[in-house]
Structures are given as structure tokens and as C-alpha cells.
Scaffold this active site. Structure first.
Site, short mmCIF file in Angstrom:
data_model
loop_
_atom_site.label_atom_id
_atom_site.label_comp_id
_atom_site.label_asym_id
_atom_site.label_seq_id
_atom_site.Cartn_x
_atom_site.Cartn_y
_atom_site.Cartn_z
CG MET A 29 14.85 -55.23 21.42
SD MET A 29 14.46 -54.70 19.71
CE MET A 29 15.95 -55.31 18.84
CD GLN A 82 19.77 -56.36 29.16
OE1 GLN A 82 18.52 -57.04 28.81
NE2 GLN A 82 20.00 -55.02 28.90
CB CYS A 112 13.23 -54.66 31.61
SG CYS A 112 11.82 -55.80 31.09
CE LYS A 151 19.31 -50.77 26.63
NZ LYS A 151 17.82 -50.41 26.92
CG HIS A 183 15.08 -46.43 26.84
ND1 HIS A 183 14.49 -47.49 26.42
CD2 HIS A 183 14.42 -45.30 26.07
CE1 HIS A 183 13.43 -47.31 25.69
NE2 HIS A 183 13.61 -45.75 25.39
N GLY A 224 16.85 -45.13 22.71
CA GLY A 224 15.38 -44.77 22.66
C GLY A 224 15.03 -44.03 21.49
N GLY A 225 13.99 -44.51 20.63
CA GLY A 225 13.57 -43.77 19.55
C GLY A 225 14.42 -43.43 18.42
N GLY A 245 17.13 -50.23 18.75
CA GLY A 245 16.29 -51.42 19.01
C GLY A 245 15.49 -51.94 17.85
#
Length: 360
Positions: A29, A82, A112, A151, A183, A224-225, A245
Site C-alpha cells: 500500500m 513489489q 494499480c 498481483k 484482487h 479485496g474487502g 490491505g
């Protein structure tokens, strides 16, 4: 310390590293998963795989000093770098540099959605160019012995979430990539901001689950979520690994149960206060290097979320940690404002139950 000295120190350190196990990881992040956050995370979990912020190939190849982009503490292992980029040669060169610096994995960002990275052919837009991603993976793998992973999203814009994702995975896997963290949302490169892309596109966990069913030989992780370790355990019924994340950053105490619940070993901290105090030597080391207290402690502001005194802890650090001369005394004063409930026994009990078979 110059780049050459840093490199030699890393390569000669001989520090024993935890095994790289991707069962649980903290997502890369921007501006959040800095070296200071990652070192703090290690007071809460020793087993989770930690990722750097995305670092572009240009920053590594042309930025100076490289320590600014690649520096980390040995406590952060296992740690993955990353990379953001699309030029196969540049990515291969950066992967080699990452391996020399001691990183445990190199991950290519294909998720991204920001305009800035799109304009440089970085991030989610690469899902439209699977052959380009495959060439990059092939070049990196030919250069390094550490794992090269990807990713990505489940798609971009008007791509078909089934056919186009399958094609992307097939092409990149055929180039030698065996590990994908997906994701479970599309990225809408036209019409949504990067912030909106984190929430607006609907989650599609079943699509990632089907990907694992269709390609069982691949390591498929999901992102994700996901906000709780119970959700992680449920996801692990369908995929190989889970990545969290924002929740791992905003509510860092979540990490304190990772080792016990997901790896079956005791975690390093029995309480939030214990974790904060364990971080003191690192803070002092960074202060001695010239870092500002607020640049370090900003990553701890959510540690005492929901605890009596938690708001006062955040307020004291937010209002004073940026001031000249702020140091450990201020940090200790902030900790002194907090009281917390006794730790729940289930974490250590669970770890002990998981460890029992190893005693026979």
C-alpha cells in the site's frame, strides 16, 4: 552508508530468516507499508509475508540513494519487493538488485489503477497486455533465483471476468509464473478514481475460487474487502493464501492473532502495550538515523482502537510527535495514557492446540 556498503552488509549478514509462507500477507500500500510500518508489524506477527510499497523500476535504476527505496530491517523477513514497470529488461535488472539486497520475493504490480502509473504502462493496464507481462516474468525469472510473482485484478474495464482473466493467467503462467494474488474486483481505468476502484467495483470472490479450481497447480491468493481472520479462514477453504490491505493497517492488532490462528504458533505479543514497548528499540534506532518521530509513530495510531485511552494516545502523538526533539519520552507518555482489557486466551490456546502434533 552508501549503496555498496549496504549491499555487502545485506549479503554477509547471514541472519536466519523465517520460511516464506504466503498463507497470510499484508498488501502493498502506497505511503502505508513503509519500512517503519513493516518493522512495527513484526512486533505483532513473525509469520505473515510483508510487502513493500510499489517501487517503480525508474526509482530503483535512477534514484539515489537506493536505500531510500530498498532499505529495510532484517526483522522484516519474510519480505517481498513489489515492482512497478513493464519493460522486461528493466524489471529483470531490478529483480536482480532486489535479490542482491536480500528480498525473499519479487512481485510485479498488475493491479494499480492510478492515472499516473497507467501513463507509464504500469499497474492494472497491463492486464490488457498479457504477453508483455509474460515477457517481463520470463526475463525476471531468468535473472534471479527468488520467486517472481504477480498481483493482478480479475479484469479491467469491459474485459470479460471469465474469459479474459483465464487468458491472462494462462499466458503469464506459461511464461513460468506459478503464484498469483488476485484482487477480486475489476479495475475501471476510465471513470473511477484510484480510491473508488478500491470500493466501487463489486467483489467477485467466486471467480477467484473458480480460478483455483481450474488451475490447481498454481498458487492462487485472494485480496479485496477481507477484514477479519475468520474471513481469511473461510477463504482458505477455496484458495491458497489471503492478503489483507487497509484493515491490517488501520486496525493493526488484527495481526496479533495471525500466527496463532493461521500458522498454529504463538504470536510475539500478548498485549498491545507489550507490542508498543517492543517497538521502542527500533524507534530509537530510527531516531538516531535522523528520522522524525511522527514518521514512525503514524503507523501505530490505530493500535489502541477501542481501548480506554486510545483516543488520547492518538491525539498526543498526532499533535506532538512532529515537533523538534520529540522522542521516546513522548512515546512512553502516550502509552501511559492507555489501558486495555486482558488479552483473549483463545489466541494462545489455539496456537498450543495446533502445536500439539509436533510434540509426538
Amino acid at each position: 552508508m552508501n549503496d555498496t556498503t549496504t549491499l555487502q552488509t545485506r549479503m554477509k549478514s547471514g541472519t536466519a530468516r523465517p520460511a516464506l509462507d504466503r498463507t497470510f500477507s499484508v498488501a502493498p500500500m502506497m505511503d502505508w507499508t513503509t519500512r517503519d510500518y513493516r518493522a512495527f508489524a513484526r512486533t505483532l506477527t513473525k509469520r505473515a509475508l510483508l510487502y513493500t510499497e510499489m517501487v517503480t523500476t525508474g526509482a530503483i535504476l535512477h534514484g539515489s540513494p537506493r536505500e531510500r527505496f530498498l532499505g529495510y530491517s532484517d526483522v522484516e523477513h519474510p519480505i517481498a519487493l513489489q515492482l512497478g514497470g513493464s519493460d522486461a529488461g528493466e524489471l529483470a535488472e531490478c529483480a536482480a538488485i532486489a535479490e542482491a539486497w536480500g528480498y525473499d520475493e519479487v512481485n510485479l504490480n498488475v493491479g494499480c489503477p492510478s492515472d499516473r502509473v497507467q501513463n507509464n504502462m504500469i499497474g492494472a493496464c497491463l492486464m490488457g497486455y498479457p504477453e508483455k507481462v509474460a515477457a517481463a516474468v520470463r526475463a525476471m525469472q531468468a535473472t534471479v533465483s527468488i520467486p517472481v510473482t504477480v498481483k493482478c485484478r480479475i479484469g479491467i474495464d469491459d474485459q470479460d471476468e471469465d474469459a479474459d482473466l483465464a487468458r491472462f493467467i494462462d499466458i503469464v503462467a506459461d511464461a513460468g509464473c506459478g503464484t498469483f494474488t488476485v484482487h477480486a474486483r475489476k479495475a475501471w481505468l476510465k471513470g473511477l478514481s484510484p480510491k473508488e476502484n478500491r470500493d466501487v467495483p463489486p467483489l467477485n470472490y467466486p471467480r477467484v475460487h473458480r480460478l483455483k479450481q481450474d488451475r490447481p497447480e498454481l498458487h492462487i491468493g485472494i485480496n479485496g474487502g477481507i477484514k477479519t481472520l475468520e474471513e481469511c479462514q473461510a477463504q482458505l477453504e477455496h484458495v491458497d493464501s489471503v492478503m489483507i490491505g487497509r484493515e491490517a493497517y488501520q486496525n493493526p492488532w488484527l495481526l496479533a492473532e495471525v500466527d496463532a490462528l493461521l500458522y498454529g504458533v504463538p504470536g510475539p505479543a500478548a498485549s498491545r502495550v507489550e507490542a508498543a514497548r517492543a517497538f521502542r528499540p527500533y524507534i530509537q534506532q530510527r531516531l538516531d538515523e535522523g528520522a522524525k518521530l511522527n514518521h514512525i509513530t503514524r503507523h501505530l495510531l490505530g493500535l489502541f482502537q477501542g481501548c480506554p485511552g486510545g483516543r488520547r494516545f492518538r491525539r498526543l502523538l498526532s499533535e506532538h510527535a512532529h515537533k523538534e526533539g520529540a522522542g521516546l519520552r513522548l512515546f512512553d507518555d502516550a502509552i501511559g495514557l492507555v489501558s486495555e482489557p486482558s488479552p483473549e486466551p483463545r489466541v494462545q490456546e489455539h496456537a498450543q492446540q495446533q502445536e500439539q502434533p509436533a510434540t509426538f
